[in-house]
Design a protein around this motif. Structure first.
Motif, PDB file in Angstrom:
ATOM      1  N   ASN A  92      -1.305 -10.358  -9.102  1.00 23.47           N
ATOM      2  CA  ASN A  92      -1.473 -11.590  -8.319  1.00 23.47           C
ATOM      3  C   ASN A  92      -0.254 -12.488  -8.451  1.00 23.47           C
ATOM      4  OD1 ASN A  92      -3.944 -11.189  -7.059  1.00 23.47           O
ATOM      5  ND2 ASN A  92      -5.102 -11.883  -8.843  1.00 23.47           N
ATOM      6  N   GLU A  93       0.324 -12.587  -9.638  1.00 28.42           N
ATOM      7  CA  GLU A  93       1.522 -13.402  -9.830  1.00 28.42           C
ATOM      8  C   GLU A  93       2.703 -12.840  -9.057  1.00 28.42           C
ATOM      9  OE1 GLU A  93       0.822 -15.193 -14.304  1.00 28.42           O
ATOM     10  OE2 GLU A  93       1.498 -13.120 -14.078  1.00 28.42           O
ATOM     11  N   LEU A  94       2.779 -11.507  -8.950  1.00 24.86           N
ATOM     12  CA  LEU A  94       3.870 -10.887  -8.209  1.00 24.86           C
ATOM     13  C   LEU A  94       3.829 -11.238  -6.727  1.00 24.86           C
ATOM     14  CD1 LEU A  94       4.123  -7.352  -9.824  1.00 24.86           C
ATOM     15  CD2 LEU A  94       5.823  -9.183  -9.906  1.00 24.86           C
ATOM     16  N   LEU A  95       2.645 -11.527  -6.211  1.00 29.32           N
ATOM     17  CA  LEU A  95       2.534 -11.881  -4.799  1.00 29.32           C
ATOM     18  C   LEU A  95       3.264 -13.175  -4.483  1.00 29.32           C
ATOM     19  CD1 LEU A  95      -1.197 -11.018  -3.999  1.00 29.32           C
ATOM     20  CD2 LEU A  95       0.848  -9.709  -3.440  1.00 29.32           C
ATOM     21  N   VAL A  96       3.450 -14.035  -5.475  1.00 26.97           N
ATOM     22  CA  VAL A  96       4.109 -15.315  -5.230  1.00 26.97           C
ATOM     23  C   VAL A  96       5.440 -15.450  -5.973  1.00 26.97           C
ATOM     24  CG1 VAL A  96       1.957 -16.534  -4.716  1.00 26.97           C
ATOM     25  CG2 VAL A  96       2.799 -16.457  -7.068  1.00 26.97           C
ATOM     26  N   ILE A 139       2.667   1.478  -2.950  1.00 33.01           N
ATOM     27  CA  ILE A 139       2.595   0.017  -3.048  1.00 33.01           C
ATOM     28  C   ILE A 139       1.530  -0.517  -2.087  1.00 33.01           C
ATOM     29  CG2 ILE A 139       3.852  -2.142  -2.619  1.00 33.01           C
ATOM     30  CD1 ILE A 139       6.408  -0.609  -3.592  1.00 33.01           C
ATOM     31  N   ALA A 140       1.469   0.032  -0.881  1.00 30.62           N
ATOM     32  CA  ALA A 140       0.467  -0.406   0.107  1.00 30.62           C
ATOM     33  C   ALA A 140      -0.946  -0.170  -0.404  1.00 30.62           C
ATOM     34  CB  ALA A 140       0.677   0.325   1.435  1.00 30.62           C
ATOM     35  N   LYS A 141      -1.166   0.950  -1.081  1.00 33.18           N
ATOM     36  CA  LYS A 141      -2.502   1.265  -1.612  1.00 33.18           C
ATOM     37  C   LYS A 141      -2.941   0.248  -2.656  1.00 33.18           C
ATOM     38  CE  LYS A 141      -2.035   6.153  -0.641  1.00 33.18           C
ATOM     39  NZ  LYS A 141      -1.605   7.448  -1.156  1.00 33.18           N
ATOM     40  N   THR A 142      -1.981  -0.316  -3.367  1.00 34.67           N
ATOM     41  CA  THR A 142      -2.301  -1.378  -4.329  1.00 34.67           C
ATOM     42  C   THR A 142      -2.401  -2.725  -3.626  1.00 34.67           C
ATOM     43  OG1 THR A 142      -1.209  -0.200  -6.123  1.00 34.67           O
ATOM     44  CG2 THR A 142      -1.498  -2.566  -6.408  1.00 34.67           C
ATOM     45  N   TYR A 143      -1.460  -3.020  -2.747  1.00 31.69           N
ATOM     46  CA  TYR A 143      -1.397  -4.330  -2.095  1.00 31.69           C
ATOM     47  C   TYR A 143      -2.660  -4.632  -1.295  1.00 31.69           C
ATOM     48  CZ  TYR A 143       0.708  -8.424   0.040  1.00 31.69           C
ATOM     49  OH  TYR A 143       0.975  -9.704   0.419  1.00 31.69           O
ATOM     50  N   ILE A 144      -3.220  -3.620  -0.668  1.00 28.07           N
ATOM     51  CA  ILE A 144      -4.400  -3.829   0.178  1.00 28.07           C
ATOM     52  C   ILE A 144      -5.598  -4.326  -0.636  1.00 28.07           C
ATOM     53  CG2 ILE A 144      -5.382  -1.503   0.103  1.00 28.07           C
ATOM     54  CD1 ILE A 144      -5.715  -1.813   3.207  1.00 28.07           C
ATOM     55  N   LYS A 145      -5.571  -4.119  -1.940  1.00 27.54           N
ATOM     56  CA  LYS A 145      -6.655  -4.614  -2.801  1.00 27.54           C
ATOM     57  C   LYS A 145      -6.586  -6.132  -2.962  1.00 27.54           C
ATOM     58  CE  LYS A 145      -6.729  -0.341  -5.449  1.00 27.54           C
ATOM     59  NZ  LYS A 145      -6.377   0.294  -6.735  1.00 27.54           N
ATOM     60  N   TYR A 146      -5.407  -6.721  -2.667  1.00 22.85           N
ATOM     61  CA  TYR A 146      -5.203  -8.143  -2.887  1.00 22.85           C
ATOM     62  C   TYR A 146      -5.138  -8.968  -1.610  1.00 22.85           C
ATOM     63  CZ  TYR A 146      -4.461  -6.548  -7.558  1.00 22.85           C
ATOM     64  OH  TYR A 146      -4.663  -5.970  -8.782  1.00 22.85           O
ATOM     65  N   GLU A 159       1.480   2.808   5.923  1.00 22.38           N
ATOM     66  CA  GLU A 159       0.305   3.073   5.081  1.00 22.38           C
ATOM     67  C   GLU A 159      -0.652   1.895   5.098  1.00 22.38           C
ATOM     68  OE1 GLU A 159      -2.019   5.473   2.442  1.00 22.38           O
ATOM     69  OE2 GLU A 159      -0.292   5.960   3.711  1.00 22.38           O
ATOM     70  N   PHE A 160      -0.128   0.678   5.003  1.00 20.29           N
ATOM     71  CA  PHE A 160      -0.973  -0.509   4.976  1.00 20.29           C
ATOM     72  C   PHE A 160      -1.792  -0.621   6.263  1.00 20.29           C
ATOM     73  CE2 PHE A 160      -2.022  -4.959   5.559  1.00 20.29           C
ATOM     74  CZ  PHE A 160      -2.510  -5.304   4.311  1.00 20.29           C
ATOM     75  N   ILE A 161      -1.120  -0.510   7.400  1.00 23.09           N
ATOM     76  CA  ILE A 161      -1.818  -0.621   8.684  1.00 23.09           C
ATOM     77  C   ILE A 161      -2.829   0.504   8.846  1.00 23.09           C
ATOM     78  CG2 ILE A 161      -1.473  -0.436  11.200  1.00 23.09           C
ATOM     79  CD1 ILE A 161       1.127  -2.125  10.687  1.00 23.09           C
ATOM     80  N   ASN A 162      -2.454   1.712   8.484  1.00 20.72           N
ATOM     81  CA  ASN A 162      -3.366   2.845   8.623  1.00 20.72           C
ATOM     82  C   ASN A 162      -4.575   2.709   7.695  1.00 20.72           C
ATOM     83  OD1 ASN A 162      -1.584   3.812  10.523  1.00 20.72           O
ATOM     84  ND2 ASN A 162      -0.681   5.346   9.187  1.00 20.72           N
TER      85      ASN A 162
END
Length: 171
Positions: free
Chosen positions: A7-11, A49-56, A126-129
């Protein structure tokens, strides 16, 4: 050395600089060790990275032809703090993303002939799919990475990423 939570990495602005530096150090290491499929490996990294990012974070609605540009612009702004233009070439079913200030390809490197934004080919598709595969809609827009047409890492003025899109029915 600081340890960031996801979560901190997002900002965290510093995280992008660290990622960019790591990409080119990794590329040099792989070249030195005879690994020649750098582009495919960077795209796979982006997919992971997309597979992780989509969780947030996920968009509030399904991604379709009407909002694909807005979703991509939002992703680049949220993830990379970058402003992009997105051109939809409907005749060829292509998405062309032009990034004048690509966070992953800020500099030209003489010793590495790979664009850091290869990661984005994997990440964006990957994210969009994933978003659309997990939706309840039967008809979905899917995209696949085609190529990096230009990159600041190659001395171009901007990074241009090309994707192919298709509209398909889920099984």
């Amino acid at each position: 050395m600081m340890n960031y939570s996801r979560n901190e990495l997002l900002v965290a602005d510093a995280a992008i600089n660290q990622l960019r530096n790591a990409i080119y150090h990794l590329a040099r290491f792989m070249i030195k060790n005879g690994i020649d499929d750098l582009n495919a490996r960077l795209q796979r990294m982006g997919r992971n990275i997309a597979k992780t990012y989509i969780k947030y974070w996920t968009p509030a609605e399904i991604i379709d032809i009407n909002n694909i540009k807005d979703v991509i612009i939002t992703l680049y702004k949220k993830v990379l703090k970058s402003s992009v233009s997105v051109d939809l070439k409907e005749n060829d079913r292509l998405l062309v993303i032009n990034d004048l200030d690509c966070a992953l390809c800020k500099y030209e490197y003489d010793d590495v002939k790979v664009a850091g934004c290869e990661i984005l080919l994997g990440f964006i598709s990957e994210f969009i799919n994933l978003v659309n595969t997990n939706s309840k809609n039967r008809i979905v827009l899917m995209i696949e990475p085609i190529k990096i047409q230009e990159s600041k890492a190659f001395g171009n003025k901007s990074c241009i990423q090309i994707f192919k899109y298709k509209i398909e029915e889920k099984r």
